[in-house]
Scaffold this motif. Structure first.
Motif, PDB file in Angstrom:
ATOM      1  N   LYS A   1       0.521  -1.531 -12.395  1.00 26.26           N
ATOM      2  CA  LYS A   1      -0.773  -0.843 -12.185  1.00 26.26           C
ATOM      3  C   LYS A   1      -0.674   0.624 -12.568  1.00 26.26           C
ATOM      4  O   LYS A   1      -1.626   1.215 -13.090  1.00 26.26           O
ATOM      5  CB  LYS A   1      -1.164  -0.930 -10.702  1.00 26.26           C
ATOM      6  N   ALA A   2       0.496   1.229 -12.295  1.00 27.69           N
ATOM      7  CA  ALA A   2       0.673   2.660 -12.570  1.00 27.69           C
ATOM      8  C   ALA A   2       0.986   2.921 -14.041  1.00 27.69           C
ATOM      9  O   ALA A   2       1.113   4.073 -14.449  1.00 27.69           O
ATOM     10  CB  ALA A   2       1.795   3.212 -11.687  1.00 27.69           C
TER      11      ALA A   2
ATOM     12  N   ALA B   1       2.978  -2.882  -8.447  1.00 30.39           N
ATOM     13  CA  ALA B   1       2.586  -1.466  -8.342  1.00 30.39           C
ATOM     14  C   ALA B   1       2.959  -0.722  -9.619  1.00 30.39           C
ATOM     15  O   ALA B   1       2.185   0.108 -10.121  1.00 30.39           O
ATOM     16  CB  ALA B   1       3.269  -0.832  -7.122  1.00 30.39           C
TER      17      ALA B   1
ATOM     18  N   THR C   1       1.956   3.135  -3.612  1.00 28.21           N
ATOM     19  CA  THR C   1       1.074   3.824  -4.567  1.00 28.21           C
ATOM     20  C   THR C   1       1.590   5.220  -4.900  1.00 28.21           C
ATOM     21  O   THR C   1       1.676   5.605  -6.073  1.00 28.21           O
ATOM     22  CB  THR C   1      -0.357   3.918  -3.979  1.00 28.21           C
ATOM     23  N   ASP C   2       1.961   5.994  -3.876  1.00 31.41           N
ATOM     24  CA  ASP C   2       2.459   7.356  -4.119  1.00 31.41           C
ATOM     25  C   ASP C   2       3.779   7.321  -4.881  1.00 31.41           C
ATOM     26  O   ASP C   2       4.037   8.168  -5.737  1.00 31.41           O
ATOM     27  CB  ASP C   2       2.674   8.107  -2.791  1.00 31.41           C
TER      28      ASP C   2
ATOM     29  N   ARG D   1       3.259   6.731  -8.730  1.00 31.01           N
ATOM     30  CA  ARG D   1       2.313   7.583  -9.477  1.00 31.01           C
ATOM     31  C   ARG D   1       3.041   8.401 -10.560  1.00 31.01           C
ATOM     32  O   ARG D   1       4.050   9.042 -10.291  1.00 31.01           O
ATOM     33  CB  ARG D   1       1.587   8.520  -8.497  1.00 31.01           C
TER      34      ARG D   1
ATOM     35  N   ASP E   1       0.825  -1.219   0.000  1.00 28.55           N
ATOM     36  CA  ASP E   1       0.000   0.000   0.000  1.00 28.55           C
ATOM     37  C   ASP E   1       0.857   1.267   0.000  1.00 28.55           C
ATOM     38  O   ASP E   1       0.430   2.314  -0.481  1.00 28.55           O
ATOM     39  CB  ASP E   1      -0.922   0.029   1.229  1.00 28.55           C
ATOM     40  N   SER E   2       2.053   1.158   0.584  1.00 26.07           N
ATOM     41  CA  SER E   2       2.908   2.353   0.691  1.00 26.07           C
ATOM     42  C   SER E   2       3.541   2.724  -0.644  1.00 26.07           C
ATOM     43  O   SER E   2       4.188   3.768  -0.760  1.00 26.07           O
ATOM     44  CB  SER E   2       4.015   2.117   1.729  1.00 26.07           C
TER      45      SER E   2
END
Ligand SMILES: NC(=O)c1ccc[n+]([C@@H]2O[C@H](COP(=O)([O-])OP(=O)(O)OC[C@H]3O[C@@H](n4cnc5c(N)ncnc54)[C@H](OP(=O)(O)O)[C@@H]3O)[C@@H](O)[C@H]2O)c1
Length: 283
Positions: free
Chosen positions: A87-88, A84, A56-57, A60, A53-54
């Motif tokens: 997904k980005a 991640a 995502t930022d 981006r 979860d950490s």
């Protein structure tokens, strides 16, 4: 935007410097942004490869990713970031791996972690490049304490030979791969210019320091004990000792042609590395 993970570590920090002249925007990831002391021109982001979860930022709007995972959790960390990044919508991942991944005769834990990590990155589906360096010259920094205290280096595997590489050259090669087209799907073995054993390194350090140093071969068990006494988890000490044993095998002292091609200059020698880091060994 290029995301650099391991940004406070040996290769990631050197990569930030290597990318600076290209003018590419860089985002540097660390678990501890407040104490990371990264250069002002990079954007610093908090992220932990163990915590999906950490991330995502961190990913981006990133189109390229430099991935540094460490230790036994490395394959999970690789999978977390590859997922991640996919997904980005990232276009490329460059993973810091290790030379022996490409040598089927070698099967120590660190090699296995990186083999599994490379597979995890490929599973993520983002086109990838694997940088597979041999042993880092900077590993000699672990000798600084006994050099300062006793003018002595204690190290196992006196007969082992490694074509040691300067981490700054790994960073320069990685900057090429990240900023030039055509490296997707490649795995680059990266070796430095000379195959050296521990006694050769100690002799070079003595020359640069201008005072005699002693090299004492110790057993792998004694080396393991010293590492755990200084706080290294036993599983990691097992892996480091097993990796050291691979220096006795052929293949660890490879040619530097791939590195030369990627950095377009002569790779640094251990003596050059030692001159540039002499301050770390001064009493
Ligand atoms: N040493 C060698 O001879 C050698 C040879 C071949 C390959 N390698 C490979 O090189 C890699 C190590 O590279 P290095 O020496 O440049 O690193 P390093 O100096 O050991 O630094 C480790 C970096 O990883 C970051 N990190 C650690 N755990 C993390 C986590 N859970 N989430 C996010 N970041 C984390 C740390 O950042 P923060 O603490 O700031 O978060 C730090 O920047 C390993 O995969 C190793 O197997 C090493």
């Amino acid at each position: 935007m290029i995301l650099v993970t391991g940004a406070t570590g040996t290769v990631g920090r050197a990569l930030i410097d290597a990318l600076a002249p290209t003018g590419e925007p860089v985002r540097a990831m660390t678990r501890r942004p407040d104490s990371a002391a990264l250069p002002a021109h990079v954007e610093v982001v908090a992220g932990d490869l163990d915590d999906p979860d950490s991330l995502t930022d961190a990913v981006r709007d990133v189109d390229r990713v430099f991935l540094v995972s460490t230790g036994p959790d490395g394959p999970v960390q690789d999978r977390n970031l590859a997922t991640a990044a996919a997904k980005a919508g990232a276009a490329r991942i460059v993973k810091l791996s290790t030379l022996s991944v490409g040598d089927h005769r070698i099967d120590d834990p660190i090699t296995r972690w990186h083999r599994a990590g490379e597979d995890a990155v490929l599973d993520g589906g983002v086109p990838a490049t694997f940088m597979r360096p041999t042993g880092f010259m900077s590993n000699a920094l672990t000798w600084a304490r006994t050099i300062a205290a006793q003018d002595t280096v204690f190290h196992p595997y006196a007969d082992g030979r490694v074509s040691l590489i300067d981490p700054r050259d790994i960073a320069a090669a990685t900057a090429t791969v990240l900023t030039q087209p055509g490296h997707e799907g490649q795995a680059y073995p990266l070796c430095g210019p000379e195959a050296l054993g521990p006694a050769d390194e100690v002799a070079a350090l003595a020359e640069v320091l201008g005072r005699p140093l002693r090299y004492v071969e110790v057993s792998p068990e004694a080396a393991h004990r010293a590492m755990t006494e200084h706080g290294m988890p036993a599983e990691l000490a097992d892996a480091v000792v097993a990796k050291g044993a691979t220096t006795l095998q052929p293949g660890v002292a490879g040619p530097d042609d791939e590195l030369r091609r990627l950095i377009a200059t002569a790779p640094r020698t251990f003596r050059e590395w030692a001159r540039d880091h002499v301050g770390a060994f001064v009493r």
